[in-house]
Design an enzyme around this catalytic site. Sequence first.
Site, PDB file in Angstrom:
ATOM      1  N   VAL A   9     -37.623  24.037  24.977  1.00 17.10           N
ATOM      2  CA  VAL A   9     -37.025  22.699  25.102  1.00 17.10           C
ATOM      3  C   VAL A   9     -35.735  22.531  24.285  1.00 17.10           C
ATOM      4  O   VAL A   9     -35.050  21.527  24.406  1.00 17.10           O
ATOM      5  CB  VAL A   9     -38.007  21.552  24.745  1.00 17.10           C
ATOM      6  CG1 VAL A   9     -39.095  21.413  25.783  1.00 17.10           C
ATOM      7  CG2 VAL A   9     -38.595  21.745  23.355  1.00 17.10           C
ATOM      8  N   TYR A  69     -43.421  27.425  32.551  1.00 20.71           N
ATOM      9  CA  TYR A  69     -44.423  26.353  32.643  1.00 20.71           C
ATOM     10  C   TYR A  69     -44.862  26.113  34.071  1.00 20.71           C
ATOM     11  O   TYR A  69     -45.001  27.059  34.839  1.00 20.71           O
ATOM     12  CB  TYR A  69     -43.885  25.052  32.021  1.00 20.71           C
ATOM     13  CG  TYR A  69     -43.458  25.298  30.616  1.00 20.71           C
ATOM     14  CD1 TYR A  69     -44.411  25.593  29.654  1.00 20.71           C
ATOM     15  CD2 TYR A  69     -42.136  25.296  30.268  1.00 20.71           C
ATOM     16  CE1 TYR A  69     -44.031  25.865  28.360  1.00 20.71           C
ATOM     17  CE2 TYR A  69     -41.748  25.565  28.974  1.00 20.71           C
ATOM     18  CZ  TYR A  69     -42.707  25.851  28.025  1.00 20.71           C
ATOM     19  OH  TYR A  69     -42.332  26.128  26.763  1.00 20.71           O
ATOM     20  N   LYS A  71     -42.897  31.747  21.670  1.00 21.49           N
ATOM     21  CA  LYS A  71     -44.245  32.136  22.118  1.00 21.49           C
ATOM     22  C   LYS A  71     -44.277  33.597  22.543  1.00 21.49           C
ATOM     23  O   LYS A  71     -45.297  34.270  22.432  1.00 21.49           O
ATOM     24  CB  LYS A  71     -44.691  31.211  23.264  1.00 21.49           C
ATOM     25  CG  LYS A  71     -44.937  29.786  22.777  1.00 21.49           C
ATOM     26  CD  LYS A  71     -45.116  28.774  23.888  1.00 21.49           C
ATOM     27  CE  LYS A  71     -45.543  27.435  23.307  1.00 21.49           C
ATOM     28  NZ  LYS A  71     -44.983  26.258  23.891  1.00 21.49           N
TER      29      LYS A  71
HETATM   30  O1  DON Z   1     -44.632  22.453  20.852  1.00 22.22           O
HETATM   31  C1  DON Z   1     -43.602  21.826  21.050  1.00 22.22           C
HETATM   32  O2  DON Z   1     -43.639  20.666  21.381  1.00 22.22           O
HETATM   33  C2  DON Z   1     -42.250  22.463  20.917  1.00 22.22           C
HETATM   34  N1  DON Z   1     -41.958  22.760  19.597  1.00 22.22           N
HETATM   35  C3  DON Z   1     -42.076  23.659  21.791  1.00 22.22           C
HETATM   36  C4  DON Z   1     -42.319  23.323  23.189  1.00 22.22           C
HETATM   37  C5  DON Z   1     -41.355  23.841  24.156  1.00 22.22           C
HETATM   38  O3  DON Z   1     -40.332  24.428  23.926  1.00 22.22           O
HETATM   39  C6  DON Z   1     -41.748  23.521  25.514  1.00 22.22           C
HETATM   40  N2  DON Z   1     -40.713  23.884  26.389  1.00 22.22           N
HETATM   41  N3  DON Z   1     -40.279  23.773  27.368  1.00 22.22           N
END
Ligand code: DON
Length: 309
Positions: free
Chosen positions: A260, A242, A69
């Site tokens: 994540v 977050y 992001k």
């Molecule tokens: O949009 C999603 O679900 C994931 N590909 C990325 C989200 C993410 O890394 C959230 N993180 N903590």
Amino acid sequence: MSMTDMQKILEEALVMGKEYTRQGECASYIPELGRADKHRLGICVYTREQKKFSAGDTKTRFTLQSISKVISLAMALEHCGFEKVFEKMNMEPSGDAFNSLIKLDLADNKPFNPMINAGAIATVGYLVSEINFEEMLEYTRRVCLDQEITLDQRVFDSEMSHCSRNRAIAYLLQSKGILENDVEESLEQYTRMCSLSVTAESLAGFGMVLAGGGLHPTTGQRLMDKSAVQVVKTIMLTCGMYDGSGEFAVRVGLPSKSGVGGGILSVAKQRMGIGIYGPALDEKGNSIAGRHMLEYLSQKLKLHLFAED
Ligand code: DON
């Protein structure tokens, strides 16, 4: 600080961090991410003196996930400009989970910020008519000082077959007139960016580029627009972790972004970039050991943005 001191601090951080890996869990909402070994842990520091220090699993590849992001935002600022990017998106912490869509349908309807899924899908949506995936990949390789970055096809496929929430967010954005380009294409591009495989070392390199205002740490070549870097670092500080961003800012005090996949990217003002890999996550989706290691490092090296001498 001598090289041996820095190496020692990283080794200490790693030993301390290992205590926490047991408490976290790998992300499982994307099946392919659930296969990671939660005991993996690595930390890499890239300093402005162009020295790289590593401890633990710093060469293991994992996917960028939400750290992408930051890259999408920087690219959107460079290609579309600040006014366009923030015309239909705010820059406020959300206090909600990264994939929440509750408030998107309320209030002024704009995504809270570009670091949550709604904001990032909108950001990538602005870009899809301007540039293709190859260009986004090239940019990512450049700013991470890592030509080996590729798409992890297994993670991408796994994620695309489990992206109902993101698809719902994307169509909601379209219904509000925020996402004007093709919805499925925007969703795919967002997911491709999440599925790029990096290492803790690549993140440390990227951190150093951000710390240096967008310049390549050895050649001095401009890799990123200076004003985009300033915006990106500010939003990382306020929204990068977050709904854990506030506490993280108090305890660590470094603009950071988690994903994540277990990565954390951190920037220490003009001094260094830090990259973490630790796929055991806390309840907010941040690397649990990574968070503690960064707190340790911030205290030891007095890196906190507001640290008093
Ligand atoms: O949009 C999603 O679900 C994931 N590909 C990325 C989200 C993410 O890394 C959230 N993180 N903590």
